[in-house]
Design a protein around this motif. Structure first.
Motif, PDB file in Angstrom:
ATOM      1  N   GLN A 171       0.690  -1.475   0.029  1.00  0.00           N
ATOM      2  CA  GLN A 171       0.048   0.254   0.042  1.00  0.00           C
ATOM      3  C   GLN A 171       0.912   1.209   0.022  1.00  0.00           C
ATOM      4  O   GLN A 171       2.558   1.298   0.243  1.00  0.00           O
ATOM      5  CB  GLN A 171      -0.866   0.093   0.494  1.00  0.00           C
ATOM      6  CG  GLN A 171      -1.988  -1.278   1.217  1.00  0.00           C
ATOM      7  CD  GLN A 171      -3.112  -1.094   2.638  1.00  0.00           C
ATOM      8  OE1 GLN A 171      -3.179  -0.347   3.053  1.00  0.00           O
ATOM      9  NE2 GLN A 171      -3.184  -2.410   2.841  1.00  0.00           N
ATOM     10  N   ASN A 172       0.609   2.143  -0.394  1.00  0.00           N
ATOM     11  CA  ASN A 172       1.333   3.240  -0.476  1.00  0.00           C
ATOM     12  C   ASN A 172       1.844   4.217   0.923  1.00  0.00           C
ATOM     13  O   ASN A 172       1.681   3.979   2.097  1.00  0.00           O
ATOM     14  CB  ASN A 172       0.196   5.289  -0.699  1.00  0.00           C
ATOM     15  CG  ASN A 172       0.883   6.297  -0.729  1.00  0.00           C
ATOM     16  OD1 ASN A 172       2.012   6.308  -1.580  1.00  0.00           O
ATOM     17  ND2 ASN A 172       0.108   7.061  -0.887  1.00  0.00           N
ATOM     18  N   ARG A 173       2.812   3.810   0.983  1.00  0.00           N
ATOM     19  CA  ARG A 173       4.053   4.587   1.781  1.00  0.00           C
ATOM     20  C   ARG A 173       4.064   3.608   2.410  1.00  0.00           C
ATOM     21  O   ARG A 173       5.312   3.389   3.575  1.00  0.00           O
ATOM     22  CB  ARG A 173       3.896   5.686   2.641  1.00  0.00           C
ATOM     23  CG  ARG A 173       3.455   7.145   1.563  1.00  0.00           C
ATOM     24  CD  ARG A 173       3.273   7.681   2.871  1.00  0.00           C
ATOM     25  NE  ARG A 173       3.093   9.586   2.296  1.00  0.00           N
ATOM     26  CZ  ARG A 173       2.615   9.907   2.324  1.00  0.00           C
ATOM     27  NH1 ARG A 173       0.931   9.518   2.224  1.00  0.00           N
ATOM     28  NH2 ARG A 173       2.258  11.168   1.662  1.00  0.00           N
ATOM     29  N   GLU A 174       4.684   2.101   1.933  1.00  0.00           N
ATOM     30  CA  GLU A 174       4.719   1.276   2.536  1.00  0.00           C
ATOM     31  C   GLU A 174       6.474   0.176   2.218  1.00  0.00           C
ATOM     32  O   GLU A 174       6.194   0.149   0.848  1.00  0.00           O
ATOM     33  CB  GLU A 174       4.035  -0.003   2.660  1.00  0.00           C
ATOM     34  CG  GLU A 174       2.638   0.336   3.379  1.00  0.00           C
ATOM     35  CD  GLU A 174       2.074  -0.883   3.185  1.00  0.00           C
ATOM     36  OE1 GLU A 174       0.481  -1.181   4.199  1.00  0.00           O
ATOM     37  OE2 GLU A 174       2.181  -2.185   2.551  1.00  0.00           O
ATOM     38  N   ILE A 175       7.334   0.103   3.189  1.00  0.00           N
ATOM     39  CA  ILE A 175       8.177  -0.402   3.449  1.00  0.00           C
ATOM     40  C   ILE A 175       8.046  -1.983   3.892  1.00  0.00           C
ATOM     41  O   ILE A 175       7.698  -2.007   4.813  1.00  0.00           O
ATOM     42  CB  ILE A 175       9.388   0.255   4.098  1.00  0.00           C
ATOM     43  CG1 ILE A 175       9.804   1.450   3.832  1.00  0.00           C
ATOM     44  CG2 ILE A 175      10.670  -0.143   3.503  1.00  0.00           C
ATOM     45  CD1 ILE A 175      10.021   2.301   4.758  1.00  0.00           C
ATOM     46  N   PHE A 176       8.395  -2.964   2.535  1.00  0.00           N
ATOM     47  CA  PHE A 176       8.773  -4.317   2.749  1.00  0.00           C
ATOM     48  C   PHE A 176       9.816  -5.255   2.954  1.00  0.00           C
ATOM     49  O   PHE A 176      11.512  -4.499   3.042  1.00  0.00           O
ATOM     50  CB  PHE A 176       7.960  -5.146   1.640  1.00  0.00           C
ATOM     51  CG  PHE A 176       6.797  -4.819   1.363  1.00  0.00           C
ATOM     52  CD1 PHE A 176       5.644  -4.175   1.358  1.00  0.00           C
ATOM     53  CD2 PHE A 176       5.891  -5.739   0.344  1.00  0.00           C
ATOM     54  CE1 PHE A 176       4.337  -4.237   1.393  1.00  0.00           C
ATOM     55  CE2 PHE A 176       4.477  -6.227   0.625  1.00  0.00           C
ATOM     56  CZ  PHE A 176       3.717  -5.983   0.758  1.00  0.00           C
ATOM     57  N   PHE A 177      10.297  -6.322   4.206  1.00  0.00           N
ATOM     58  CA  PHE A 177      11.578  -6.624   4.338  1.00  0.00           C
ATOM     59  C   PHE A 177      10.950  -7.774   4.954  1.00  0.00           C
ATOM     60  O   PHE A 177      10.152  -8.312   5.506  1.00  0.00           O
ATOM     61  CB  PHE A 177      12.106  -5.719   5.788  1.00  0.00           C
ATOM     62  CG  PHE A 177      11.278  -6.081   6.983  1.00  0.00           C
ATOM     63  CD1 PHE A 177      11.397  -6.622   8.140  1.00  0.00           C
ATOM     64  CD2 PHE A 177      10.490  -4.669   6.771  1.00  0.00           C
ATOM     65  CE1 PHE A 177      10.724  -7.312   9.279  1.00  0.00           C
ATOM     66  CE2 PHE A 177       9.172  -5.254   8.388  1.00  0.00           C
ATOM     67  CZ  PHE A 177       9.537  -6.184   9.210  1.00  0.00           C
ATOM     68  N   PRO A 178      12.332  -8.840   3.921  1.00  0.00           N
ATOM     69  CA  PRO A 178      12.533 -10.322   5.148  1.00  0.00           C
ATOM     70  C   PRO A 178      11.791 -10.409   6.306  1.00  0.00           C
ATOM     71  O   PRO A 178      12.847  -9.938   7.501  1.00  0.00           O
ATOM     72  CB  PRO A 178      13.348 -11.279   4.600  1.00  0.00           C
ATOM     73  CG  PRO A 178      14.782  -9.627   4.591  1.00  0.00           C
ATOM     74  CD  PRO A 178      13.174  -9.022   4.289  1.00  0.00           C
ATOM     75  N   LYS A 179      11.055 -11.024   6.467  1.00  0.00           N
ATOM     76  CA  LYS A 179      10.697 -11.828   8.239  1.00  0.00           C
ATOM     77  C   LYS A 179      12.218 -12.671   8.602  1.00  0.00           C
ATOM     78  O   LYS A 179      12.939 -13.384   7.874  1.00  0.00           O
ATOM     79  CB  LYS A 179       9.833 -12.294   8.867  1.00  0.00           C
ATOM     80  CG  LYS A 179       8.575 -11.345   8.592  1.00  0.00           C
ATOM     81  CD  LYS A 179       6.970 -12.295   8.494  1.00  0.00           C
ATOM     82  CE  LYS A 179       5.672 -12.296   8.901  1.00  0.00           C
ATOM     83  NZ  LYS A 179       4.466 -12.777   9.616  1.00  0.00           N
ATOM     84  N   LEU A 180      12.123 -12.279   9.954  1.00  0.00           N
ATOM     85  CA  LEU A 180      13.619 -13.077  10.280  1.00  0.00           C
ATOM     86  C   LEU A 180      12.984 -14.376  10.707  1.00  0.00           C
ATOM     87  O   LEU A 180      12.000 -13.899  11.205  1.00  0.00           O
ATOM     88  CB  LEU A 180      14.562 -12.314  11.389  1.00  0.00           C
ATOM     89  CG  LEU A 180      15.200 -11.085  11.231  1.00  0.00           C
ATOM     90  CD1 LEU A 180      15.948 -10.531  12.782  1.00  0.00           C
ATOM     91  CD2 LEU A 180      16.158 -10.681   9.934  1.00  0.00           C
ATOM     92  N   SER A 181      13.727 -15.931  10.798  1.00  0.00           N
ATOM     93  CA  SER A 181      13.296 -16.999  10.903  1.00  0.00           C
ATOM     94  C   SER A 181      14.221 -17.411  10.473  1.00  0.00           C
ATOM     95  O   SER A 181      15.639 -17.383  11.161  1.00  0.00           O
ATOM     96  CB  SER A 181      12.219 -17.554   9.274  1.00  0.00           C
ATOM     97  OG  SER A 181      13.029 -17.167   8.277  1.00  0.00           O
ATOM     98  N   GLU A 182      14.291 -19.261  11.476  1.00  0.00           N
ATOM     99  CA  GLU A 182      15.784 -19.825  10.833  1.00  0.00           C
ATOM    100  C   GLU A 182      16.291 -20.059  10.141  1.00  0.00           C
ATOM    101  O   GLU A 182      17.340 -20.566   9.904  1.00  0.00           O
ATOM    102  CB  GLU A 182      14.318 -21.610  10.958  1.00  0.00           C
ATOM    103  CG  GLU A 182      14.377 -21.161  12.731  1.00  0.00           C
ATOM    104  CD  GLU A 182      13.709 -23.312  12.336  1.00  0.00           C
ATOM    105  OE1 GLU A 182      14.389 -24.203  11.913  1.00  0.00           O
ATOM    106  OE2 GLU A 182      13.350 -23.618  13.725  1.00  0.00           O
ATOM    107  N   GLU A 183      15.226 -19.666   9.056  1.00  0.00           N
ATOM    108  CA  GLU A 183      16.022 -19.104   6.669  1.00  0.00           C
ATOM    109  C   GLU A 183      16.627 -18.147   6.908  1.00  0.00           C
ATOM    110  O   GLU A 183      17.993 -18.549   6.664  1.00  0.00           O
ATOM    111  CB  GLU A 183      14.699 -19.987   5.945  1.00  0.00           C
ATOM    112  CG  GLU A 183      14.545 -21.080   6.360  1.00  0.00           C
ATOM    113  CD  GLU A 183      15.270 -22.180   5.819  1.00  0.00           C
ATOM    114  OE1 GLU A 183      16.052 -21.493   4.886  1.00  0.00           O
ATOM    115  OE2 GLU A 183      15.055 -23.199   6.543  1.00  0.00           O
ATOM    116  N   LEU A 184      16.067 -17.316   7.460  1.00  0.00           N
ATOM    117  CA  LEU A 184      17.427 -15.761   7.326  1.00  0.00           C
ATOM    118  C   LEU A 184      18.017 -15.143   8.782  1.00  0.00           C
ATOM    119  O   LEU A 184      16.831 -15.269  10.333  1.00  0.00           O
ATOM    120  CB  LEU A 184      16.259 -15.025   7.062  1.00  0.00           C
ATOM    121  CG  LEU A 184      16.527 -13.005   6.765  1.00  0.00           C
ATOM    122  CD1 LEU A 184      17.895 -13.892   5.692  1.00  0.00           C
ATOM    123  CD2 LEU A 184      16.115 -11.878   6.336  1.00  0.00           C
TER     124      LEU A 184
END
Length: 405
Positions: free
Chosen positions: A258-271
């Motif tokens: 949506q407008n003005r949103e910043i996506f990032f990868p969630k931390l997990s066992e994989e990351l």
């Protein structure tokens, strides 16, 4: 995203960066069909499309058969290789695919957009991404022009043509920045959010792209090809994604942010955070050698011809003391509102509409004044960044990566 990404020669990137499974598989399964449809119906302009992430995004768009896909990049050689790679792997589409070797800040770019636009989606991957770019005031100024001023210029193009969405890639280094590159990207985010009253915008902060052009891991592949020793810091930890994972995150933000949103990868066992030195050790072993840890650069250089025939590769691991290095990276800052529930593997920073218009205007006018004068210093630029950002703690050691092997 089936299969494991590999480097030339069959190197398994996921294994080298300490993972078994790709990121975003759950979200891609849920949203993939809608993404395919949006691409098939869309006209795309991708700027900086021949770099590591840009080219991965271009490939992901291309294989979903867009109506129009036009790619702009300043690197003529990388652009030619991108086209060759697509023709050799994916072939052709019914839609209009063109590549232009242009500077996005040029009148030639303006003319191309006027002739071939409008576009539904404008995606900007043009950036100076290296911390080392702050080593002198001239390269630093170019970084500001590319990362901030050109971004604002491209957004204006998107507004003028009535694009549905403008996406611009950011970096995890924009969160609580300690170097000028990260700070420039944070200021870029602020300029981008200010434009969001005129056009929907979104961005993504993601980790280091494993083996991307110019990165330290990529340099190891070059060093090996040239029969040279490897070097890596032993105390710097980073998150790593593959180029395909980065591309999926960017497209998820483009279509579902949506407008003005910043996506990032969630931390997990994989990351998780990985030391460069540990990745280097796994890289060497993946090539069939055993890392031989040297006490100095001189020792590593001097033993190369002796060790390689023994199945060993000389490596020099050191404690980092260069300007702008953080011990670890982070994707969001204290006080930012984060949506953890919308996606399985993606967190979303939901920006409010507050920004200091006067500070951004002062920043732009100050840069333009310095450029007009033809003279400026690094300290002037650092002071300007400090005045513009409330959370900028510049880490200056007067030592730079160009002074290391």
């Amino acid at each position: 995203m089936s299969g494991k990404p590999r480097l030339a020669g069959g190197l398994d990137i996921l294994s080298v960066i300490g993972r078994e499974k790709p990121l975003f598989a759950t979200d891609l399964k849920k949203y993939g069909q809608e993404m395919d449809q949006r691409v098939a119906d869309g006209r795309f302009l991708v700027i900086g499309g021949a770099g590591s992430i840009g080219s991965a995004v271009v490939r992901e768009i291309f294989k979903r058969n867009p109506r129009v896909l036009h790619v702009v990049d300043i690197s003529e050689n990388n652009l030619a290789e991108l086209v060759r790679d697509i023709r050799s792997s994916l072939g052709y589409i019914k839609g209009d695919f063109k590549a232009f070797a242009l500077d996005c800040g040029s009148v030639e770019f303006d003319a191309m957009v006027a002739e071939h636009g409008p576009y539904d989606y404008v995606l900007n991957f043009s950036a100076l991404k290296h911390v080392r770019s702050e080593k002198d005031p001239y390269t630093l100024m170019r970084m500001i022009r590319v990362n901030v001023l050109n971004t604002d210029r491209i957004v204006q193009h998107a507004i003028n043509m009535g694009a549905r969405k403008h996406f611009c890639v950011s970096t995890d280094k924009a969160s609580n920045p300690v170097n000028m590159m990260g700070a420039s990207k944070r200021i870029m985010e602020m300029f981008l959010m200010r434009r969001a009253d005129q056009i929907p915008v979104s961005t993504a902060r993601f980790a280091n792209v494993a083996f991307s052009d110019g990165s330290l891991p990529h340099s190891w592949t070059v060093r090996v090809r040239k029969g040279q020793p490897l070097a890596a810091p032993d105390d710097v930890r980073r998150y790593f994604v593959t180029d395909t994972e980065g591309a999926i995150l960017c497209l998820m933000s483009t279509f579902f942010g949506q407008n003005r949103e910043i996506f990032f990868p969630k931390l997990s066992e994989e990351l998780h955070l990985e030391k460069f030195s540990n990745i280097c050790r796994r890289f060497v072993r993946s090539l069939g050698y055993e890392p031989y840890e040297c006490e100095s650069e001189d020792e590593a250089r001097s033993k190369i011809s002796e060790l390689i025939p023994q199945g060993k590769w000389p490596c020099y691991f050191f404690t980092s003391d260069t300007t702008g290095e953080k011990d670890f990276e982070e994707f969001f800052m204290e006080g930012e509102q984060v949506d953890w529930q919308r996606f399985a593997d993606i967190g979303v920073v939901m920006n409010d509409v507050r920004w200091d218009t006067a500070a951004l205007d002062r920043f732009q006018s100050s840069i333009e004044s310095m450029l007009a004068s033809g003279k400026w210093t690094k300290s002037q630029l650092v002071d300007l960044f400090n005045a513009t950002l409330s959370r900028f703690s510049h880490k200056e050691t007067y030592k730079y990566l160009d002074d290391r092997m």
